[in-house]
Design a protein around this motif. Structure first.
Motif, mmCIF file in Angstrom:
data_model
loop_
_atom_site.group_PDB
_atom_site.id
_atom_site.type_symbol
_atom_site.label_atom_id
_atom_site.label_comp_id
_atom_site.label_asym_id
_atom_site.label_seq_id
_atom_site.Cartn_x
_atom_site.Cartn_y
_atom_site.Cartn_z
ATOM 1 N N ALA A 146 50.699 63.651 44.788
ATOM 2 C CA ALA A 146 51.639 63.652 45.913
ATOM 3 C C ALA A 146 51.765 65.023 46.560
ATOM 4 N N ASP A 147 51.414 66.087 45.837
ATOM 5 C CA ASP A 147 51.561 67.445 46.358
ATOM 6 C C ASP A 147 50.293 68.023 46.975
ATOM 7 N N ILE A 148 49.130 67.634 46.455
ATOM 8 C CA ILE A 148 47.860 68.162 46.984
ATOM 9 C C ILE A 148 46.880 67.008 47.188
ATOM 10 N N SER A 149 45.947 67.184 48.135
ATOM 11 C CA SER A 149 44.983 66.111 48.432
ATOM 12 C C SER A 149 43.567 66.496 48.006
ATOM 13 N N TRP A 150 43.416 67.464 47.113
ATOM 14 C CA TRP A 150 42.111 67.945 46.660
ATOM 15 C C TRP A 150 42.107 68.100 45.152
ATOM 16 N N TRP A 151 40.928 68.336 44.605
ATOM 17 C CA TRP A 151 40.752 68.568 43.178
ATOM 18 C C TRP A 151 40.706 70.074 42.937
ATOM 19 N N ILE A 152 41.375 70.542 41.917
ATOM 20 C CA ILE A 152 41.231 71.927 41.472
ATOM 21 C C ILE A 152 40.296 71.872 40.280
ATOM 22 N N MET A 153 39.223 72.671 40.328
ATOM 23 C CA MET A 153 38.148 72.563 39.344
ATOM 24 C C MET A 153 37.736 73.941 38.839
ATOM 25 N N THR A 154 36.942 73.946 37.780
ATOM 26 C CA THR A 154 36.306 75.180 37.314
ATOM 27 C C THR A 154 34.823 74.912 37.126
ATOM 28 N N ASP A 155 34.040 75.954 37.315
ATOM 29 C CA ASP A 155 32.620 75.856 36.997
ATOM 30 C C ASP A 155 32.454 76.113 35.496
ATOM 31 N N PRO A 156 31.250 75.988 34.954
ATOM 32 C CA PRO A 156 31.076 76.183 33.511
ATOM 33 C C PRO A 156 31.494 77.569 33.013
ATOM 34 N N GLY A 157 31.537 78.573 33.893
ATOM 35 C CA GLY A 157 31.962 79.916 33.502
ATOM 36 C C GLY A 157 33.459 80.136 33.613
ATOM 37 N N GLY A 158 34.206 79.102 34.034
ATOM 38 C CA GLY A 158 35.657 79.216 34.149
ATOM 39 C C GLY A 158 36.156 79.680 35.507
ATOM 40 N N ASN A 159 35.278 79.816 36.493
ATOM 41 C CA ASN A 159 35.673 80.222 37.838
ATOM 42 C C ASN A 159 36.288 79.042 38.576
ATOM 43 N N GLU A 160 37.474 79.212 39.109
ATOM 44 C CA GLU A 160 38.170 78.119 39.774
ATOM 45 C C GLU A 160 37.720 77.944 41.217
ATOM 46 N N PHE A 161 37.731 76.690 41.672
ATOM 47 C CA PHE A 161 37.452 76.367 43.064
ATOM 48 C C PHE A 161 38.119 75.043 43.399
ATOM 49 N N CYS A 162 38.241 74.749 44.687
ATOM 50 C CA CYS A 162 38.858 73.491 45.121
ATOM 51 C C CYS A 162 37.777 72.624 45.763
ATOM 52 N N ALA A 163 37.867 71.325 45.525
ATOM 53 C CA ALA A 163 36.922 70.362 46.084
ATOM 54 C C ALA A 163 37.689 69.359 46.935
ATOM 55 N N PHE A 164 37.246 69.209 48.182
ATOM 56 C CA PHE A 164 37.912 68.328 49.144
ATOM 57 C C PHE A 164 37.039 67.118 49.436
ATOM 58 N N ALA A 165 37.670 65.957 49.550
ATOM 59 C CA ALA A 165 36.934 64.728 49.912
ATOM 60 C C ALA A 165 36.400 64.877 51.332
ATOM 61 N N PRO A 166 35.280 64.205 51.643
ATOM 62 C CA PRO A 166 34.751 64.274 53.007
ATOM 63 C C PRO A 166 35.756 63.692 54.002
ATOM 64 N N ARG A 167 35.676 64.172 55.216
ATOM 65 C CA ARG A 167 36.602 63.706 56.267
ATOM 66 C C ARG A 167 36.022 62.555 57.022
#
Length: 85
Positions: A64-85
């Motif tokens: 309900a608060d965010i519309s994307w995924w918060i993820m990490t790569d195998p090294g622990g670096n965070e990034f956000c992934a958004f669904a296609p528009r």
């Protein structure tokens, strides 16, 4: 994204990218501090299953608060992934 025979990968010819290419290479040490850069990725599929299959981990699902995924790569670096528009 292109991958070579080793542990490196690269992004080449991305629309709006300010460089010709960007190379990602593994390093021997683990992540110890917050990311210096934060990546936002727009997915080509409706979910990040391809990223998970490549070794990424989902830290937070859309809710309900965010519309994307918060993820990490195998090294622990965070990034956000958004669904296609």
């Amino acid at each position: 994204m292109e991958t070579g025979g080793g542990a490196a990968a690269s992004v080449v010819g991305a629309a709006g990218f300010p460089w010709e290419y960007w190379v990602f290479d593994s390093v021997p040490e683990r992540k110890t501090v917050k990311n210096r850069m934060h990546w936002d990725v727009t997915l080509t599929a409706p979910d990040p299953s391809d990223l998970v299959a490549a070794g990424a981990q989902v830290l937070r699902e859309p809710d309900a608060d965010i519309s994307w995924w918060i993820m990490t790569d195998p090294g622990g670096n965070e990034f956000c992934a958004f669904a296609p528009r």
